[in-house]
Scaffold this active site. Structure first.
Site, PDB file in Angstrom:
ATOM      1  CG  HIS A   1       9.221  43.255-104.940  1.00 34.76           C
ATOM      2  ND1 HIS A   1       8.322  42.613-103.941  1.00 34.76           N
ATOM      3  CD2 HIS A   1      10.497  42.739-104.800  1.00 34.76           C
ATOM      4  CE1 HIS A   1       9.033  41.755-103.367  1.00 34.76           C
ATOM      5  NE2 HIS A   1      10.233  42.013-103.873  1.00 34.76           N
TER       6      HIS A   1
ATOM      7  CB  CYS B   1      15.437  43.911-103.811  1.00 32.30           C
ATOM      8  SG  CYS B   1      15.960  43.361-105.366  1.00 32.30           S
TER       9      CYS B   1
ATOM     10  CG  ASP C   1      16.791  43.643-108.764  1.00 28.13           C
ATOM     11  OD1 ASP C   1      17.588  42.681-108.162  1.00 28.13           O
ATOM     12  OD2 ASP C   1      15.660  43.647-109.202  1.00 28.13           O
TER      13      ASP C   1
ATOM     14  CD  GLN D   1      13.189  44.704-101.653  1.00 29.15           C
ATOM     15  OE1 GLN D   1      12.879  43.298-101.420  1.00 29.15           O
ATOM     16  NE2 GLN D   1      13.921  45.555-100.968  1.00 29.15           N
TER      17      GLN D   1
ATOM     18  NE  ARG E   1       8.201  36.900-104.942  1.00 26.59           N
ATOM     19  CZ  ARG E   1       9.389  36.992-104.540  1.00 26.59           C
ATOM     20  NH1 ARG E   1      10.515  36.104-104.659  1.00 26.59           N
ATOM     21  NH2 ARG E   1       9.770  38.215-103.866  1.00 26.59           N
TER      22      ARG E   1
ATOM     23  NE  ARG F   1       9.875  42.636 -98.825  1.00 22.82           N
ATOM     24  CZ  ARG F   1      10.116  41.528 -99.373  1.00 22.82           C
ATOM     25  NH1 ARG F   1      11.067  41.524-100.203  1.00 22.82           N
ATOM     26  NH2 ARG F   1       8.913  41.071-100.034  1.00 22.82           N
TER      27      ARG F   1
HETATM   28  N1  NVA Z   1      13.975  41.638-110.146  1.00 19.79           N
HETATM   29  C1  NVA Z   1      14.146  40.387-109.427  1.00 19.79           C
HETATM   30  C2  NVA Z   1      13.654  40.610-108.013  1.00 19.79           C
HETATM   31  C3  NVA Z   1      13.842  39.575-106.997  1.00 19.79           C
HETATM   32  C4  NVA Z   1      13.276  39.980-105.808  1.00 19.79           C
HETATM   33  C5  NVA Z   1      13.349  39.385-109.914  1.00 19.79           C
HETATM   34  O1  NVA Z   1      12.345  39.737-110.534  1.00 19.79           O
HETATM   35  O2  NVA Z   1      13.724  38.385-110.165  1.00 19.79           O
HETATM   36  N1   CP Z   2      13.942  40.858-102.496  1.00 22.16           N
HETATM   37  C1   CP Z   2      12.981  39.693-102.270  1.00 22.16           C
HETATM   38  O1   CP Z   2      11.779  39.949-102.727  1.00 22.16           O
HETATM   39  O2   CP Z   2      13.571  38.555-102.032  1.00 22.16           O
HETATM   40  P1   CP Z   2      12.926  37.176-102.354  1.00 22.16           P
HETATM   41  O3   CP Z   2      12.943  36.693-103.624  1.00 22.16           O
HETATM   42  O4   CP Z   2      14.059  36.328-101.376  1.00 22.16           O
HETATM   43  O5   CP Z   2      11.690  37.174-101.794  1.00 22.16           O
END
Ligand code: NVA
Ligand code: CP
Length: 318
Positions: free
Chosen positions: A143, A278, A238, A146, A116, A306
């Site tokens: 993502h 998500c 989101d 997801q 990540r 997930r």
């Molecule tokens: N769009 C959000 C998704 C988190 C799972 C982010 O990138 O923070």
């Molecule tokens: N939706 C998702 O990826 O959640 P986290 O940021 O908790 O991993």
């Protein structure tokens, strides 16, 4: 006994990276969803599926996570393998060791890397130098894990992808990008309703439109949430401020004010619309508590999925 042992012959994705669903054909995505459904059923029946005995997943995190971290770690354990949580600040990566060197070293210790991170270029560089599969656990651009869970949830709730209208209300961000690609590949119509200036990346939009055309669906962008949501089978949102954008929070609260998924907006959707997010969610910002905690919401089923889709990905690419 649910059959989880034999990999679907049509998948044939051993050794491949999982960076974006754009790299995967509709047939392979359907195969992964089928495998995920089998693994889910087996898990719910209390059956074990030791498909990855002795395998190790390295998980590098440069951003926070609840779902991704825990579902990957639990998933590896349930498949008979092991997962290592590697905070980038604790790795030499955090002190300037290069991505290329990190990839070459980790490739000799573990069987796959989940990362990540921020820029998508970084994951591509990692994948280029690694000799093992690399899985995208979220970048600023995509993502995909997801989106696969989102597809499984839509399939479970609606029974089909054909003719479904999915409307994403909010920021044209990483989640929106992967959702657009996933929907287009499965022949689901998708509209992104976003404020001016927060549209999805034009290149990803163009690519999604091409996929949609091949699969008999449509991808649209709208600046009128009420119109976009009309006859929606599923509404998705989101956060307005993604990780890494915290400095823009105040401005975004203003810019997105008319894009909240609330009781007024969902009146325009079909009665049996499904609400998706998500997570993590900010009640009172992108969604009201009434909607996310209401009877149309499937967000916890979606979060649970997930685990199952990632087990499917892991067992097929490792
Ligand atoms: N769009 C959000 C998704 C988190 C799972 C982010 O990138 O923070
Ligand atoms: N939706 C998702 O990826 O959640 P986290 O940021 O908790 O991993």
């Amino acid at each position: 006994m649910i059959s989880t042992q034999s990999a679907d012959k049509t998948l044939n994705i051993k050794g491949q990276d999982f960076l974006t669903l754009a790299d995967y054909s509709p047939e392979v995505i359907k195969g992964l969803l089928k495998k995920a459904a089998q693994l889910k059923e087996a898990h719910l029946m209390g059956e074990t599926a030791p498909l990855l005995q002795g395998k190790v997943l390295g998980m590098i995190f440069e951003k926070s996570s609840t779902r991704t971290r825990v579902s990957f770690e639990a998933g590896m354990l349930q498949l008979g393998g092991h997962a290592l949580y590697l905070n980038s600040q604790d790795l030499q990566l955090g002190r300037g060791e290069s991505i290329a060197d990190t990839a070459k070293v980790l490739s000799q210790y573990v069987d796959a890397i989940m990362i990540r991170t921020f820029s998508h270029d970084k994951i591509e560089e990692l994948a280029h130098h690694a000799t093992i599969p690399v899985i995208n656990g979220l970048t600023d651009q995509y993502h995909p894990c997801q989106a696969l869970a989102d597809l499984l949830t839509i399939q479970e709730m609606k029974g089909t992808f054909e003719g479904q209208n999915l409307v994403y209300v909010g920021d044209g961000n990483n989640v929106a990008h992967s959702l657009m690609i996933a929907a287009a590949k499965m022949g689901v119509n998708i509209t992104i309703a976003c404020p001016d200036g927060y549209e999805p990346d034009p290149a990803i939009l163009k690519l999604s439109k091409e996929f949609a055309e091949q699969n008999g669906a449509e991808v649209k962008v709208s600046h009128t949430p009420e119109e976009a949501v009309k006859d929606a089978d599923a509404i998705y949102t989101d956060v307005w401020t993604s990780m890494g954008q915290e400095a823009e929070n105040e401005k975004r609260l203003n810019d997105f004010a008319l894009y909240q998924v609330n009781e007024y907006l969902v009146q325009y959707a079909k009665k049996d619309f499904v609400f998706l997010h998500c997570l993590p969610a900010h009640r009172g910002e992108e969604v009201t508590a009434g909607v996310i905690d209401g009877s149309n919401s499937a967000v916890f089923q979606q979060a649970g999925n997930r685990l199952h889709v990632q087990k499917a990905i892991l067992s097929e690419i490792l």
